[in-house]
Scaffold this motif. Structure first.
Motif, PDB file in Angstrom:
ATOM      1  N   ILE A   1       0.971  -1.065  -0.045  1.00 58.31           N
ATOM      2  CA  ILE A   1       0.088  -0.216   0.004  1.00 58.31           C
ATOM      3  C   ILE A   1       0.607   1.111   0.081  1.00 58.31           C
ATOM      4  N   LEU A   2       1.899   1.559   0.963  1.00 56.97           N
ATOM      5  CA  LEU A   2       2.924   2.183   0.937  1.00 56.97           C
ATOM      6  C   LEU A   2       3.365   2.700  -0.592  1.00 56.97           C
ATOM      7  N   THR A   3       3.996   1.435  -0.742  1.00 58.82           N
ATOM      8  CA  THR A   3       4.299   1.543  -2.266  1.00 58.82           C
ATOM      9  C   THR A   3       4.062   2.138  -3.396  1.00 58.82           C
ATOM     10  N   PHE A   4       2.532   2.155  -3.261  1.00 63.90           N
ATOM     11  CA  PHE A   4       1.554   2.460  -4.650  1.00 63.90           C
ATOM     12  C   PHE A   4       1.165   3.634  -4.416  1.00 63.90           C
ATOM     13  N   ILE A   5       0.714   4.154  -2.985  1.00 67.09           N
ATOM     14  CA  ILE A   5       1.074   5.671  -2.103  1.00 67.09           C
ATOM     15  C   ILE A   5       2.259   6.566  -3.058  1.00 67.09           C
ATOM     16  N   LEU A   6       3.141   6.008  -2.771  1.00 68.22           N
ATOM     17  CA  LEU A   6       4.500   6.589  -2.906  1.00 68.22           C
ATOM     18  C   LEU A   6       4.334   6.770  -4.705  1.00 68.22           C
ATOM     19  N   ASN A   7       4.248   5.699  -4.985  1.00 66.77           N
ATOM     20  CA  ASN A   7       4.373   5.698  -6.773  1.00 66.77           C
ATOM     21  C   ASN A   7       3.433   6.805  -7.609  1.00 66.77           C
ATOM     22  N   ILE A   8       2.018   6.454  -7.248  1.00 65.22           N
ATOM     23  CA  ILE A   8       1.520   7.885  -7.144  1.00 65.22           C
ATOM     24  C   ILE A   8       1.462   9.120  -6.678  1.00 65.22           C
ATOM     25  N   TRP A   9       2.473   9.186  -5.705  1.00 60.88           N
ATOM     26  CA  TRP A   9       2.588  10.729  -5.521  1.00 60.88           C
ATOM     27  C   TRP A   9       3.844  11.211  -5.957  1.00 60.88           C
ATOM     28  N   LYS A  10       4.679  10.826  -7.001  1.00 55.55           N
ATOM     29  CA  LYS A  10       5.767  10.860  -7.636  1.00 55.55           C
ATOM     30  C   LYS A  10       5.860  10.531  -9.033  1.00 55.55           C
ATOM     31  N   ASN A  11       5.139  10.281  -9.396  1.00 50.28           N
ATOM     32  CA  ASN A  11       5.339   9.697 -11.215  1.00 50.28           C
ATOM     33  C   ASN A  11       4.001   9.940 -11.443  1.00 50.28           C
ATOM     34  N   ASP A  12       3.564  11.170 -11.816  1.00 48.83           N
ATOM     35  CA  ASP A  12       2.381  11.517 -12.629  1.00 48.83           C
ATOM     36  C   ASP A  12       1.650  10.529 -13.287  1.00 48.83           C
ATOM     37  N   TYR A  13       2.984   9.810 -14.234  1.00 47.70           N
ATOM     38  CA  TYR A  13       2.462   8.262 -15.777  1.00 47.70           C
ATOM     39  C   TYR A  13       1.631   7.669 -14.749  1.00 47.70           C
ATOM     40  N   ALA A  14       2.348   7.252 -13.635  1.00 43.12           N
ATOM     41  CA  ALA A  14       0.996   5.693 -12.235  1.00 43.12           C
ATOM     42  C   ALA A  14      -0.560   7.076 -12.293  1.00 43.12           C
ATOM     43  N   LEU A  15      -0.418   7.940 -12.408  1.00 35.92           N
ATOM     44  CA  LEU A  15      -1.892   9.099 -11.870  1.00 35.92           C
ATOM     45  C   LEU A  15      -2.717   9.388 -13.031  1.00 35.92           C
ATOM     46  N   THR A  16      -2.008   8.707 -13.800  1.00 32.93           N
ATOM     47  CA  THR A  16      -2.542   8.957 -15.277  1.00 32.93           C
ATOM     48  C   THR A  16      -3.535   7.392 -15.324  1.00 32.93           C
ATOM     49  N   PHE A  17      -2.488   6.429 -15.206  1.00 33.00           N
ATOM     50  CA  PHE A  17      -2.690   5.717 -15.583  1.00 33.00           C
ATOM     51  C   PHE A  17      -3.826   5.023 -14.756  1.00 33.00           C
ATOM     52  N   PHE A  18      -3.573   4.444 -13.431  1.00 31.98           N
ATOM     53  CA  PHE A  18      -4.439   3.798 -12.697  1.00 31.98           C
ATOM     54  C   PHE A  18      -6.016   4.929 -12.303  1.00 31.98           C
ATOM     55  N   PHE A  19      -5.622   6.243 -12.496  1.00 34.70           N
ATOM     56  CA  PHE A  19      -7.323   7.010 -12.224  1.00 34.70           C
ATOM     57  C   PHE A  19      -8.226   7.124 -13.593  1.00 34.70           C
ATOM     58  N   GLU A  20      -7.536   7.257 -14.122  1.00 36.11           N
ATOM     59  CA  GLU A  20      -7.891   7.496 -16.047  1.00 36.11           C
ATOM     60  C   GLU A  20      -7.914   6.771 -17.119  1.00 36.11           C
ATOM     61  N   THR A  21      -7.404   6.040 -16.736  1.00 35.25           N
ATOM     62  CA  THR A  21      -7.431   4.730 -18.173  1.00 35.25           C
ATOM     63  C   THR A  21      -7.792   3.289 -16.819  1.00 35.25           C
ATOM     64  N   PRO A  22      -9.059   3.439 -18.563  1.00 37.18           N
ATOM     65  CA  PRO A  22      -9.857   1.640 -17.531  1.00 37.18           C
ATOM     66  C   PRO A  22      -9.139   0.508 -17.657  1.00 37.18           C
ATOM     67  N   GLY A  23      -7.419   0.405 -17.891  1.00 44.80           N
ATOM     68  CA  GLY A  23      -7.196  -0.531 -17.724  1.00 44.80           C
ATOM     69  C   GLY A  23      -5.891  -0.526 -16.734  1.00 44.80           C
ATOM     70  N   GLY A  24      -6.022   0.739 -15.915  1.00 45.99           N
ATOM     71  CA  GLY A  24      -5.453   1.325 -14.709  1.00 45.99           C
ATOM     72  C   GLY A  24      -6.128   1.123 -13.662  1.00 45.99           C
ATOM     73  N   VAL A  25      -8.156   1.668 -14.256  1.00 44.02           N
ATOM     74  CA  VAL A  25      -8.768   1.501 -13.003  1.00 44.02           C
ATOM     75  C   VAL A  25      -8.710  -0.321 -12.737  1.00 44.02           C
ATOM     76  N   MET A  26      -9.227  -1.340 -13.183  1.00 42.74           N
ATOM     77  CA  MET A  26      -9.235  -2.433 -13.635  1.00 42.74           C
ATOM     78  C   MET A  26      -7.842  -2.974 -12.797  1.00 42.74           C
ATOM     79  N   ALA A  27      -6.952  -2.821 -13.038  1.00 37.60           N
ATOM     80  CA  ALA A  27      -5.991  -2.427 -12.257  1.00 37.60           C
ATOM     81  C   ALA A  27      -6.366  -2.476 -10.221  1.00 37.60           C
TER      82      ALA A  27
END
Length: 195
Positions: free
Chosen positions: A146-172
Motif C-alpha cells: 500500500i505504501l509503495t502504491f501511494i508513493l508511486n502515485i505521489w511521485k509518478n505522474d504517469y502512474a497517477l494518470t494510468f491508475f485513475f484515468e484509463t480503463p485498464g488502470g482502473v481495473m488494475a
C-alpha cells in the motif's frame, strides 16, 4: 461493507469459542459439585458459581429449565445454542447420568472429556503461535504494498494518470485492492484460533 462485516464476524467471539475455552474448567466444577450431590439442577447452579460469563449464564439457565421442564431439553438447548461438538458430548454424558449410568462412570467420562478439550486447546494455541510470524510477515508485506502504491502515485505522474484515468488502470487498481483485501481477510482467518 461486506469485507468489514466479514472481519467483524471473524474477530467476534461466539458462544462456541467460549465453550471451547471455558468448558474444561466448567466440567471440573461440575465434577466437584457432582461428588457432593446427585440433583442435576443443584449441580449446574452450584457449578455456575465458579464460571465466567457467558458460560455461567447458560449453566444457570440450564438449572432453571430443569426445574420447569425436562433435563434432556435443557441440556440439548445448551448444546444447540453453542453449536459445539464438545457441548453435545457434555450434554449426552449428563443425559446418560439421568437415564442409566452410574455417578462414578459419569465423573470419569466428564474428566476424560475435560482433559481431551484441554489437550485440543493446547494444540490450537501451539498452532497459532507457530503461524504468528508468517501472519505478521504477510501483514507487513501488505502494508508495504500500500505504501509503495501511494508513493508511486505521489511521485509518478504517469502512474497517477494510468491508475485513475484509463480503463485498464482502473481495473488494475480495483483488482489489486481486491486481492489485498482478500489477503488481509485470509490473514485474520488464519490468525484466529481454530479448534
Amino acid at each position: 461493507h461486506l469485507i468489514a462485516l466479514k472481519l467483524i464476524s471473524i474477530k467476534t467471539n461466539h458462544l462456541k469459542d467460549f465453550v471451547q475455552t471455558d468448558l474444561p474448567l466448567a466440567i471440573k466444577h461440575v465434577v466437584k459439585v457432582l461428588t457432593k450431590t446427585s440433583d442435576l439442577k443443584t449441580v449446574f447452579l452450584d457449578a455456575s458459581k465458579g464460571m465466567k460469563e457467558p458460560l455461567r449464564s447458560h449453566f444457570i439457565e440450564m438449572s432453571r429449565l430443569m426445574i420447569s421442564g425436562s433435563h434432556d431439553k435443557a441440556l440439548m438447548k445448551f448444546a444447540k445454542d453453542s453449536d459445539s461438538i464438545w457441548a453435545y458430548s457434555f450434554a449426552f454424558i449428563m443425559a446418560s447420568y439421568k437415564e442409566s449410568s452410574k455417578k462414578s462412570e459419569i465423573i470419569r467420562n466428564l474428566t476424560l472429556l475435560g482433559s481431551m478439550m484441554e489437550a485440543e486447546n493446547l494444540n490450537a494455541e501451539r498452532s497459532l503461535t507457530e503461524r504468528k510470524p508468517i501472519i505478521i510477515l504477510n501483514n507487513i508485506l501488505a502494508i508495504l504494498g500500500i505504501l509503495t502504491f501511494i508513493l508511486n502515485i505521489w511521485k509518478n505522474d504517469y502512474a497517477l494518470t494510468f491508475f485513475f484515468e484509463t480503463p485498464g488502470g482502473v481495473m488494475a487498481l480495483i483488482g489489486g485492492f481486491t486481492f489485498l483485501g482478500l489477503t488481509l481477510i485470509v490473514n485474520f482467518m488464519v490468525g484466529k484460533k481454530r479448534y
